[in-house]
Scaffold this motif. Structure first.
Motif, short mmCIF file in Angstrom:
data_model
loop_
_atom_site.label_atom_id
_atom_site.label_comp_id
_atom_site.label_asym_id
_atom_site.label_seq_id
_atom_site.Cartn_x
_atom_site.Cartn_y
_atom_site.Cartn_z
N LYS A 1 0.83 -1.21 0.00
CA LYS A 1 0.00 0.00 0.00
C LYS A 1 0.87 1.26 0.00
O LYS A 1 0.58 2.21 -0.73
CB LYS A 1 -0.93 0.00 1.21
CG LYS A 1 -2.04 -1.01 1.12
CD LYS A 1 -2.90 -0.99 2.36
CE LYS A 1 -3.96 -2.07 2.31
NZ LYS A 1 -4.76 -2.11 3.54
N GLN A 2 1.92 1.24 0.81
CA GLN A 2 2.82 2.40 0.83
C GLN A 2 3.48 2.59 -0.53
O GLN A 2 3.62 3.72 -1.00
CB GLN A 2 3.91 2.21 1.89
CG GLN A 2 3.46 2.38 3.31
CD GLN A 2 4.60 2.18 4.28
OE1 GLN A 2 5.36 1.22 4.15
NE2 GLN A 2 4.72 3.07 5.24
N TRP A 3 3.87 1.51 -1.14
CA TRP A 3 4.52 1.56 -2.45
C TRP A 3 3.59 2.19 -3.48
O TRP A 3 4.00 3.05 -4.25
CB TRP A 3 4.90 0.13 -2.82
CG TRP A 3 5.55 -0.06 -4.13
CD1 TRP A 3 6.81 0.30 -4.49
CD2 TRP A 3 4.99 -0.68 -5.29
NE1 TRP A 3 7.06 -0.05 -5.78
CE2 TRP A 3 5.96 -0.66 -6.30
CE3 TRP A 3 3.77 -1.25 -5.55
CZ2 TRP A 3 5.72 -1.19 -7.55
CZ3 TRP A 3 3.54 -1.78 -6.80
CH2 TRP A 3 4.51 -1.74 -7.77
N LEU A 4 2.32 1.77 -3.48
CA LEU A 4 1.36 2.34 -4.43
C LEU A 4 1.13 3.83 -4.16
O LEU A 4 1.04 4.63 -5.10
CB LEU A 4 0.03 1.59 -4.37
CG LEU A 4 0.05 0.15 -4.90
CD1 LEU A 4 -1.29 -0.52 -4.66
CD2 LEU A 4 0.42 0.13 -6.37
N ARG A 5 1.05 4.20 -2.90
CA ARG A 5 0.86 5.62 -2.56
C ARG A 5 2.04 6.47 -3.01
O ARG A 5 1.87 7.58 -3.52
CB ARG A 5 0.65 5.78 -1.06
CG ARG A 5 -0.69 5.27 -0.59
CD ARG A 5 -0.87 5.49 0.89
NE ARG A 5 -2.05 4.81 1.35
CZ ARG A 5 -2.11 4.10 2.46
NH1 ARG A 5 -1.06 3.99 3.24
NH2 ARG A 5 -3.23 3.50 2.81
N VAL A 6 3.25 5.97 -2.81
CA VAL A 6 4.44 6.72 -3.21
C VAL A 6 4.47 6.89 -4.72
O VAL A 6 4.79 7.97 -5.23
CB VAL A 6 5.72 6.02 -2.70
CG1 VAL A 6 6.95 6.56 -3.38
CG2 VAL A 6 5.85 6.20 -1.21
#
Length: 168
Positions: free
Chosen positions: A106-111
């Protein structure tokens, strides 16, 4: 064939592992382990019980690892580096979700989304400011009075139409 350490000197649990998972070992090591287990009085039934117990421990360990992975996340420094290295960020870590790293995915997609938005805003502002600055520059040139410069460069210049009228 001699193994290091020798099969005869290994613990019973190590021998059970060799016998229960023969694909990871050489055929001769598996045969020696079976022979040694027979010498130690470990029956086939006890070997199967050990294998079931071992598989149960593996399942428990795997569940714990999955829970741990689901809660792992990137630290702020890693997120900042990912933000500025957008092409590399997009190319890396496509398998995070499949491997159980749910929060990191999820963090990867947000970044990636934030980086794309940020860089799009930068490019749009550059292109809109460039056209505005070009227009402002042209307007400033057209409004500039260069008569003082002409006088200093060419000296006092008389209009050619006025000279012709005077000479007639």
């Amino acid at each position: 064939m001699e193994f290091n350490p020798p099969i005869k000197e290994r613990e019973t649990e190590d021998l059970l592992e060799i016998v229960c998972f023969p694909n990871s070992w050489q055929l001769e090591a598996v045969e020696q382990a079976k022979t040694e287990l027979n010498k130690r009085g470990i029956s086939l039934e006890e070997q199967l019980q050990w294998l079931e117990k071992y598989n149960w421990y593996l399942k428990v360990e795997l569940r714990g690892e999955k829970r741990k992975r689901a809660l792992m996340r990137y630290n702020p420094v890693e997120l900042i580096l990912m933000f500025f290295q957008l092409p590399g960020t997009i190319l890396w870590d496509w398998n995070l979700k499949r491997e159980g790293y749910l929060r990191m995915h999820k963090q990867w997609l947000r970044v990636i989304a934030l980086s794309l938005f940020f860089y799009a805003c930068i490019f749009l502002s550059i292109f809109t400011q460039k056209s505005k600055s070009d227009e402002a520059w042209l307007k400033e040139i057209q409004e500039q009075d260069i008569s003082e410069w002409e006088k200093s460069y060419y000296g006092e210049v008389r209009d050619s139409t006025i000279k012709k009228k005077d000479s007639r």
